[in-house]
Design a protein around this motif. Structure first.
Motif, mmCIF file in Angstrom:
data_model
loop_
_atom_site.group_PDB
_atom_site.id
_atom_site.type_symbol
_atom_site.label_atom_id
_atom_site.label_comp_id
_atom_site.label_asym_id
_atom_site.label_seq_id
_atom_site.Cartn_x
_atom_site.Cartn_y
_atom_site.Cartn_z
ATOM 1 N N UNK A 92 0.863 -1.177 0.000
ATOM 2 C CA UNK A 92 0.000 0.000 0.000
ATOM 3 C C UNK A 92 0.898 1.224 0.000
ATOM 4 N N UNK A 93 0.736 2.045 -1.021
ATOM 5 C CA UNK A 93 1.533 3.261 -1.131
ATOM 6 C C UNK A 93 0.816 4.404 -0.423
ATOM 7 N N UNK A 94 1.543 5.130 0.404
ATOM 8 C CA UNK A 94 0.975 6.272 1.115
ATOM 9 C C UNK A 94 0.703 7.398 0.135
ATOM 10 N N UNK A 95 -0.482 7.978 0.213
ATOM 11 C CA UNK A 95 -0.817 9.116 -0.639
ATOM 12 C C UNK A 95 -0.300 10.388 0.022
ATOM 13 N N UNK A 96 0.350 11.215 -0.772
ATOM 14 C CA UNK A 96 0.924 12.450 -0.249
ATOM 15 C C UNK A 96 0.285 13.688 -0.857
ATOM 16 N N UNK A 97 -0.898 13.541 -1.432
ATOM 17 C CA UNK A 97 -1.607 14.665 -2.022
ATOM 18 C C UNK A 97 -1.835 15.761 -0.990
#
Length: 84
Positions: free
Chosen positions: A74-79
């Motif tokens: 799971x890739x962390x969202x950095x938006x």
């Protein structure tokens, strides 16, 4: 090294790969109330990391048996994140 983040809980932070000008990979593991928690963190110096590098790191983590529960990546969202 070991770093205490909550009294009585000790995490072992391990650098498993260091490419200082591009990225690094850190693995940590702790046990609390009989439950083991672990993470493999892929850290990049850029806002994005080439997918081939991510795939390489995921295969490395698998080869080192770091994902013992066989969890999905799971890739962390950095938006919306801003950095000084």
């Amino acid at each position: 090294y070991n770093a205490t983040i909550v009294p009585g809980v000790t995490n072992a932070y391990n650098i498993i790969l260091l490419k200082t000008d591009e990225y690094s990979v850190e693995y940590d593991c702790s046990e609390q109330l009989g439950i083991t928690n672990y993470c493999v963190h892929i850290l990049s110096r850029k806002t994005t990391l080439d997918q081939s590098i991510v795939n390489y790191v995921l295969k490395l983590a698998e080869a080192l048996d770091l994902n013992t529960a066989k969890l999905d990546y799971v890739q962390t969202k950095h938006d919306g994140c801003t950095y000084p």
